[in-house]
Design an enzyme around this catalytic site. Structure first.
Site, PDB file in Angstrom:
ATOM      1  N   THR A   1       5.754  16.959  38.500  1.00 25.27           N
ATOM      2  CA  THR A   1       6.682  17.166  37.376  1.00 25.27           C
ATOM      3  C   THR A   1       8.138  17.042  37.830  1.00 25.27           C
ATOM      4  OG1 THR A   1       6.519  19.529  37.765  1.00 25.27           O
ATOM      5  CG2 THR A   1       5.110  18.621  36.045  1.00 25.27           C
ATOM      6  N   ARG A   2       9.001  16.767  36.859  1.00 26.77           N
ATOM      7  CA  ARG A   2      10.403  16.442  37.165  1.00 26.77           C
ATOM      8  C   ARG A   2      11.142  17.578  37.855  1.00 26.77           C
ATOM      9  NH1 ARG A   2      11.894  13.269  31.553  1.00 26.77           N
ATOM     10  NH2 ARG A   2      10.814  11.363  32.157  1.00 26.77           N
ATOM     11  N   ASP A   3      10.888  18.818  37.399  1.00 26.36           N
ATOM     12  CA  ASP A   3      11.600  19.954  37.989  1.00 26.36           C
ATOM     13  C   ASP A   3      11.325  20.001  39.487  1.00 26.36           C
ATOM     14  OD1 ASP A   3       8.927  20.483  37.359  1.00 26.36           O
ATOM     15  OD2 ASP A   3       9.238  22.635  37.165  1.00 26.36           O
TER      16      ASP A   3
END
Ligand code: FAD
Length: 606
Positions: free
Chosen positions: A308-310
């Site tokens: 995921t991006r985070d």
């Protein structure tokens, strides 16, 4: 007494991005009179910039995909702070919304047997993003815009809304001006839908277009609506870092979906070094398997670049901070390496990622078919926004609806790529449907003339201060806000920094009382900025206050002083509301228990 023009509609949609247009189509199809107001030109809304694709469990590329997998992927990505009803509706309805778009004329890329092609994206278990090369948003807007015009919806372009108008508790219209002449406009409407997009421009480094200032979130807040999850800002891992003039410009996750890899200055694929527990079972442990996944091998697990991006953004920050970054303060994203793997790689990259190829060639003089790109995190999206009812998209203020990026709930602590375009289709449609139904059953409200005059006088006040020595420059205030937000409310935060940010925001609030501008009202950027500052500062304050309240790290919100997840905070959303004295209040609201049938799906998919 200031003059203004008036317009009457049943439903007023503010914003002509994907959410606004989809809402307008639905409301208009329900037979009520609809208007769309946008402060850019029609077709120029930020949605047009969307690149990688729209997420929908069509199962065209991998038939194991279905709404339940999409639903659980969305909750896992959002770290279980999502509104589960929204996640359910989104996963169930997005396939129909995409097929409908195709029926209206959108030309998606195709599988060999002629179905809509789907690509891999971070956090999605199967290839799920329907796309048009890396120009998906352009095709969506073209299609929605054609249909909106075909239905006869009234469009007011280059009109900016600066206030909502209320009668008692309920919203009955909006006040704005046209950018060309600066003339005031009053819209009477039985229902108003806010579809004003995100707020990236309150930060210095952002992938967002100029009009993503969060104005709709602020309009709703000042009209009494609740905000939720404002601490969750998404910093996309891959923005351009060089040259400075284009710093922050997005590089689509599609590059990694097509096999692009991240390396530090020693050439190491550092994403293999840190895979979160919750994704370990789904992530490949070697480069070969990761590559096979990107090429459609159903038995392979996804490469860690597609986490995921985070998480990816924080790993990149770690490499940069610990001295393993690229010369201009980023890391390397390499798609050129696939030459080792496939024949005609140059052609393949140019066909699959045409915009990325041109973006780097034109703006940075880099040929991505031959060289790696330098990339770093950029402010991209806000998971938080206006709190809405999951089914109807009505806010806590009667008559006011919200959809698209400015609304909140679906994404929880972190949004998966592709889930915004599907969000705006699913919930744009719902907002239009329910706003039309509300308008049909609600008598027209009465607009208070005195309130309109007060708003008009306040809007013109910056011109009155033109000659005052104490007059503040609106651009300076905007730059100061962007600097402070970048520095103190960015990807890594501490309580001390957030307190400091709030102190600066308080000082800026004092300054905007004295903001001044010169010239006339037509196309006057100083005046436009002066009027926008209240919104930008309101949204900045909401983000900082919510971030201070959440004493843990989760999704897009990372507190260096509370680096772990907390069970207690994992059960609450942070709500923000304007109190009777006009102050911003922050409360922790315990999430209701998940419906049993949905919980069972989550348990089964673990
Ligand atoms: P927008 O498209 O931002 O439209 C907002 C509208 O509101 C505009 O018409 C604007 O003029 C108007 N407006 C704003 N304030 C006012 C006002 N005060 N008065 C009048 N009008 C106003 N998501 C995906 O799912 N897949 C992707 O591949 C993807 N790629 C992206 C690429 C980039 C570069 C970026 C930055 C984002 C990407 N996203 C993607 C995110 C997605 O594009 C946005 O979240 C989404 O387009 C927002 O749509 P919207 O309809 O909510 O608002």
């Amino acid at each position: 007494m200031t003059n203004y023009e008036t317009y009457h509609h049943d439903v007023l949609v503010i914003g002509s991005g994907g959410a606004g247009l989809r809402a307008a189509i639905e409301a208009s199809a329900a037979g009520v009179s609809v208007a769309v107001v946008c402060r850019s030109l029609l077709g120029k809304a930020h949605t047009v910039m969307a690149e990688g694709g729209v997420a929908a469990a069509l199962g065209n590329v991998d038939d194991r995909d279905n709404w339940k997998v999409h639903f659980t992927d969305t909750l896992r990505g959002g770290q279980y702070l999502n509104n589960e009803r929204m996640a359910e509706l989104h996963a169930k309805e997005s396939p129909d919304r995409v097929r409908e778009l195709e029926a209206w004329g959108a030309v998606f890329d195709r599988t060999d047997d002629g179905r809509i092609l789907q690509r891999n994206f971070g956090g999605h278990k199967y290839p799920r993003l329907a796309h048009v090369g890396d120009r998906t948003g352009l095709e969506m807007i073209r299609t929605l815009q054609d249909y909106t015009i075909h239905l006869g919806v009234d469009i007011y372009q280059e009109f900016t809304i600066v206030n909502l108008l209320k009668e008692g508790d309920k919203v009955v219209g909006a006040f704005g001006y046209d950018r060309e002449k600066g003339l005031f406009k009053v819209f009477h409407a039985k229902a108003v839908i806010i579809a004003t997009g995100g707020m990236g421009r309150i930060y210095k480094i952002s992938s967002n277009s100029w009009d993503c200032t969060g104005s709709g979130i602020s309009l709703a807040y000042h009209a009494g609506a609740e905000l939720i999850d404002m601490e969750f800002v998404q910093f996309h891992p891959t923005g351009m870092v060089w040259p400075p003039s284009v710093r922050g410009l997005l590089i689509t996750e599609g590059v990694r979906g097509e096999g692009g890899v991240l390396r530090n200055n020693a050439g190491r694929r550092f994403m293999f070094d840190d895979v979160p527990e919750s994704y370990r079972a789904q992530t490949s442990t070697n480069e070969e398997e990761g590559w096979r996944y990107t090429q459609g091998d159903k038995n392979a697990k996804r490469p860690p670049e597609l986490l995921t991006r985070d998480h990816v953004a924080r790993c990149i920050m770690r490499e940069i901070r610990e001295g393993r970054g690229s010369p201009h303060g980023g890391v390397y994203l390499d798609i050129a390496w696939i030459k080792e793997k496939i024949p005609n790689a140059t052609e393949h990259i140019r066909r699959k990622l045409p915009s990325m190829y041109h973006q780097f060639k034109e703006l940075a003089g880099v040929d991505i078919t031959k060289e790696a790109m330098e990339v770093g995190p950029t402010t991209h999206y806000i998971m938080g926004g206006v709190k809405v009812d999951a089914d109807s998209q009505m806010t806590s203020t009667p008559g006011l609806f919200a959809a698209g990026e400015c609304a909140a709930g679906l994404h929880g602590a972190n949004r998966l790529g592709g889930n915004s375009l599907s969000d705006l289709l699913v919930f744009g449609k719902r907002a239009g449907e329910y706003a039309a139904a509300y308008a049909r059953n609600t008598p027209a409200g009465k607009i208070n003339e005195r309130e309109v005059q007060e708003i008009a006088t306040a809007a013109l006040a910056p011109f009155e201060r033109e000659s005052s020595a104490a007059g503040e420059n609106p651009f300076q205030i905007q730059y100061q806000l962007q600097d402070r937000m970048q520095e103190l409310v960015g990807i890594v935060r501490t309580g001390k920094e957030l307190e400091e940010a709030l102190k600066h925001i308080g000082e800026l609030k004092e300054k905007i009382i004295r903001v001044a501008c010169s010239g006339n009202r037509g196309y006057n950027p100083g005046w436009h900025t002066a009027l926008e500052l209240t919104h930008m500062i309101t949204v900045a304050e909401a983000i900082a206050r919510a971030a201070l309240q959440r004493k843990e790290s989760r999704g897009g919100h990372y507190r260096e002083d509370f680096p772990e997840k907390s069970d207690a905070f994992g059960k609450v959303n942070i709500n923000i509301k304007k109190d009777d004295k006009g102050e911003m209040t922050v409360t922790q609201v315990t999430k209701p228990k998940m419906r049993d049938d949905l919980q069972q799906i989550v348990n089964e998919m673990k």
